[in-house]
Design an enzyme around this catalytic site. Sequence first.
Site, PDB file in Angstrom:
ATOM      1  N   GLY A   1     -39.338 -62.681 -86.772  1.00 49.63           N
ATOM      2  CA  GLY A   1     -39.176 -63.047 -88.178  1.00 49.63           C
ATOM      3  C   GLY A   1     -37.853 -63.669 -88.543  1.00 49.63           C
ATOM      4  O   GLY A   1     -37.295 -63.345 -89.588  1.00 49.63           O
ATOM      5  N   THR A   2     -37.374 -64.566 -87.709  1.00 47.82           N
ATOM      6  CA  THR A   2     -36.143 -65.273 -88.084  1.00 47.82           C
ATOM      7  C   THR A   2     -36.347 -66.768 -87.900  1.00 47.82           C
ATOM      8  O   THR A   2     -37.018 -67.202 -86.962  1.00 47.82           O
ATOM      9  CB  THR A   2     -34.914 -64.758 -87.289  1.00 47.82           C
TER      10      THR A   2
ATOM     11  N   GLN B   1     -30.559 -59.048 -88.744  1.00 45.40           N
ATOM     12  CA  GLN B   1     -29.813 -59.857 -89.718  1.00 45.40           C
ATOM     13  C   GLN B   1     -30.080 -59.327 -91.120  1.00 45.40           C
ATOM     14  O   GLN B   1     -29.495 -59.798 -92.081  1.00 45.40           O
ATOM     15  CB  GLN B   1     -30.275 -61.316 -89.643  1.00 45.40           C
ATOM     16  N   ASN B   2     -31.013 -58.379 -91.215  1.00 50.14           N
ATOM     17  CA  ASN B   2     -31.401 -57.894 -92.534  1.00 50.14           C
ATOM     18  C   ASN B   2     -30.412 -56.865 -93.056  1.00 50.14           C
ATOM     19  O   ASN B   2     -29.844 -56.092 -92.293  1.00 50.14           O
ATOM     20  CB  ASN B   2     -32.808 -57.279 -92.471  1.00 50.14           C
ATOM     21  N   VAL B   3     -30.262 -56.865 -94.349  1.00 45.99           N
ATOM     22  CA  VAL B   3     -29.301 -55.954 -94.979  1.00 45.99           C
ATOM     23  C   VAL B   3     -30.024 -54.861 -95.766  1.00 45.99           C
ATOM     24  O   VAL B   3     -29.390 -54.090 -96.471  1.00 45.99           O
ATOM     25  CB  VAL B   3     -28.335 -56.739 -95.906  1.00 45.99           C
TER      26      VAL B   3
ATOM     27  N   HIS C   1     -25.216 -58.516 -90.509  1.00 43.35           N
ATOM     28  CA  HIS C   1     -24.781 -59.081 -91.790  1.00 43.35           C
ATOM     29  C   HIS C   1     -24.459 -58.019 -92.829  1.00 43.35           C
ATOM     30  O   HIS C   1     -24.336 -58.336 -94.005  1.00 43.35           O
ATOM     31  CB  HIS C   1     -25.855 -60.038 -92.326  1.00 43.35           C
TER      32      HIS C   1
ATOM     33  N   ASN D   1     -43.639 -64.542 -84.990  1.00 42.33           N
ATOM     34  CA  ASN D   1     -43.401 -65.256 -86.240  1.00 42.33           C
ATOM     35  C   ASN D   1     -44.675 -66.041 -86.552  1.00 42.33           C
ATOM     36  O   ASN D   1     -45.187 -66.732 -85.679  1.00 42.33           O
ATOM     37  CB  ASN D   1     -42.212 -66.232 -86.043  1.00 42.33           C
ATOM     38  N   PRO D   2     -45.201 -65.922 -87.766  1.00 39.53           N
ATOM     39  CA  PRO D   2     -46.434 -66.678 -88.073  1.00 39.53           C
ATOM     40  C   PRO D   2     -46.255 -68.182 -87.894  1.00 39.53           C
ATOM     41  O   PRO D   2     -47.219 -68.895 -87.640  1.00 39.53           O
ATOM     42  CB  PRO D   2     -46.725 -66.337 -89.543  1.00 39.53           C
TER      43      PRO D   2
HETATM   44  N1  APR Z   1     -43.627 -61.635 -89.825  1.00 38.97           N
HETATM   45  C1  APR Z   1     -42.788 -62.323 -89.018  1.00 38.97           C
HETATM   46  N2  APR Z   1     -42.117 -63.408 -89.410  1.00 38.97           N
HETATM   47  C2  APR Z   1     -42.299 -63.826 -90.679  1.00 38.97           C
HETATM   48  C3  APR Z   1     -43.148 -63.173 -91.574  1.00 38.97           C
HETATM   49  C4  APR Z   1     -43.859 -62.024 -91.106  1.00 38.97           C
HETATM   50  N3  APR Z   1     -44.693 -61.333 -91.877  1.00 38.97           N
HETATM   51  N4  APR Z   1     -43.110 -63.817 -92.767  1.00 38.97           N
HETATM   52  C5  APR Z   1     -42.255 -64.843 -92.623  1.00 38.97           C
HETATM   53  N5  APR Z   1     -41.757 -64.852 -91.358  1.00 38.97           N
HETATM   54  C6  APR Z   1     -40.784 -65.776 -90.765  1.00 38.97           C
HETATM   55  C7  APR Z   1     -40.736 -67.152 -91.363  1.00 38.97           C
HETATM   56  O1  APR Z   1     -41.699 -68.010 -90.700  1.00 38.97           O
HETATM   57  C8  APR Z   1     -39.308 -67.575 -91.069  1.00 38.97           C
HETATM   58  O2  APR Z   1     -39.214 -68.197 -89.786  1.00 38.97           O
HETATM   59  O3  APR Z   1     -39.514 -65.216 -91.007  1.00 38.97           O
HETATM   60  C9  APR Z   1     -38.549 -66.254 -90.996  1.00 38.97           C
HETATM   61  C10 APR Z   1     -37.588 -65.995 -92.145  1.00 38.97           C
HETATM   62  O4  APR Z   1     -36.551 -66.932 -92.102  1.00 38.97           O
HETATM   63  P1  APR Z   1     -35.293 -66.841 -93.077  1.00 38.97           P
HETATM   64  O5  APR Z   1     -35.778 -66.563 -94.465  1.00 38.97           O
HETATM   65  O6  APR Z   1     -34.477 -68.042 -92.824  1.00 38.97           O
HETATM   66  O7  APR Z   1     -34.543 -65.521 -92.621  1.00 38.97           O
HETATM   67  P2  APR Z   1     -33.485 -65.268 -91.462  1.00 38.97           P
HETATM   68  O8  APR Z   1     -33.771 -66.081 -90.248  1.00 38.97           O
HETATM   69  O9  APR Z   1     -33.399 -63.799 -91.319  1.00 38.97           O
HETATM   70  O10 APR Z   1     -32.166 -65.797 -92.121  1.00 38.97           O
HETATM   71  C11 APR Z   1     -30.962 -65.491 -91.491  1.00 38.97           C
HETATM   72  O11 APR Z   1     -29.657 -66.129 -93.366  1.00 38.97           O
HETATM   73  O12 APR Z   1     -29.442 -66.234 -95.624  1.00 38.97           O
HETATM   74  C12 APR Z   1     -29.013 -65.605 -94.484  1.00 38.97           C
HETATM   75  O13 APR Z   1     -28.061 -63.476 -94.307  1.00 38.97           O
HETATM   76  C13 APR Z   1     -29.276 -64.139 -94.515  1.00 38.97           C
HETATM   77  O14 APR Z   1     -29.846 -62.710 -92.714  1.00 38.97           O
HETATM   78  C14 APR Z   1     -30.202 -63.893 -93.356  1.00 38.97           C
HETATM   79  C15 APR Z   1     -29.918 -65.097 -92.482  1.00 38.97           C
END
Ligand code: APR
Length: 278
Positions: free
Chosen positions: A224-225, A138-140, A156, A250-251
């Site tokens: 990490g999502t 999902q990362n850009v 994305h 995921n932590p």
């Molecule tokens: N390692 C693994 N996971 C981690 C770490 C780490 N070092 N640090 C944080 N996290 C986890 C957090 O606990 C959280 O669950 O990563 C997750 C990040 O969540 P979001 O910020 O919501 O990101 P994401 O799920 O990728 O969001 C999806 O939303 O805003 C849009 O397009 C954007 O691609 C993004 C999408």
Amino acid sequence: MGAGRGGQHGTGAAQGGQTVGARGPQKDEGSVPGADTLEDAIAKVRERLARAGHVAVLTGAGMSAESGVPTFRGEDGLWRNHRAEDLATPEAFARDPKLVWEWYDWRRGLIAGCVPNPGHKALAGLEEREPGLTLVTQNVDGLHALAGSRDPVEMHGNIWKVRCTGCQRVSEDRRVPIPILPHCGVCGGVLRPHIVWFGEALDPGILERAFGAFEYADVALIVGTSGVVQPAASLAGIARRAGAFVVEVNPDAAGDAAAVDVALAGKAGEVLPRLVPD
Ligand code: APR
């Protein structure tokens, strides 16, 4: 296809998931027999990976957190008091393209200084060993490709690509800072980031690759999502229902998600290299 983004859809609760903390042994009856410490769980996942024909990986913002890229929903997710969800929309761009580009220019400047972390490298290493691996992100930020992943499925879009709002031509543009507003060299139209914004449809070809990979996976890694943005949030469940062994890294892993067999509560940059040793 028209799969819009922005649906608030968690992974849901269910029995049987297991969380194993990175801070030490933690007895927790789970669906993996004998996997009562992080070491055991990691060994089990490695064994599953070694046997897998198809591996599907989904990464989110947490994957790049240790590289210094801010997550969307963390404390560092605000810019000039705007939330990402309020700037990454076609409406925001129509209303104030300069503001949206200033935010992207800031993000591009941050990301330009970021390098892949050991987690990105571990996934590139896993791909070397598992030709049947599909990496969906999902990362850009483009960090998976920088780490050596050959063909990440960027659901994305990519922050280093721009698209003309006139002729729709997509091109790479790595200028930092980018002139605001940037214009198309071909037709003179205003350029926008080649990013799928909230409320926009994902590319059908990309969706097909992502869903296909999770439907056929023997092992699925969800890294990490936060699992709140669709359609990425449904991939783990699709894999699990199709019989895959689903692992979350995921932590903040809850371990009670319907779609997760094992939740490894640790950072991507620390846990992934242990799943895929050199
Ligand atoms: N390692 C693994 N996971 C981690 C770490 C780490 N070092 N640090 C944080 N996290 C986890 C957090 O606990 C959280 O669950 O990563 C997750 C990040 O969540 P979001 O910020 O919501 O990101 P994401 O799920 O990728 O969001 C999806 O939303 O805003 C849009 O397009 C954007 O691609 C993004 C999408």
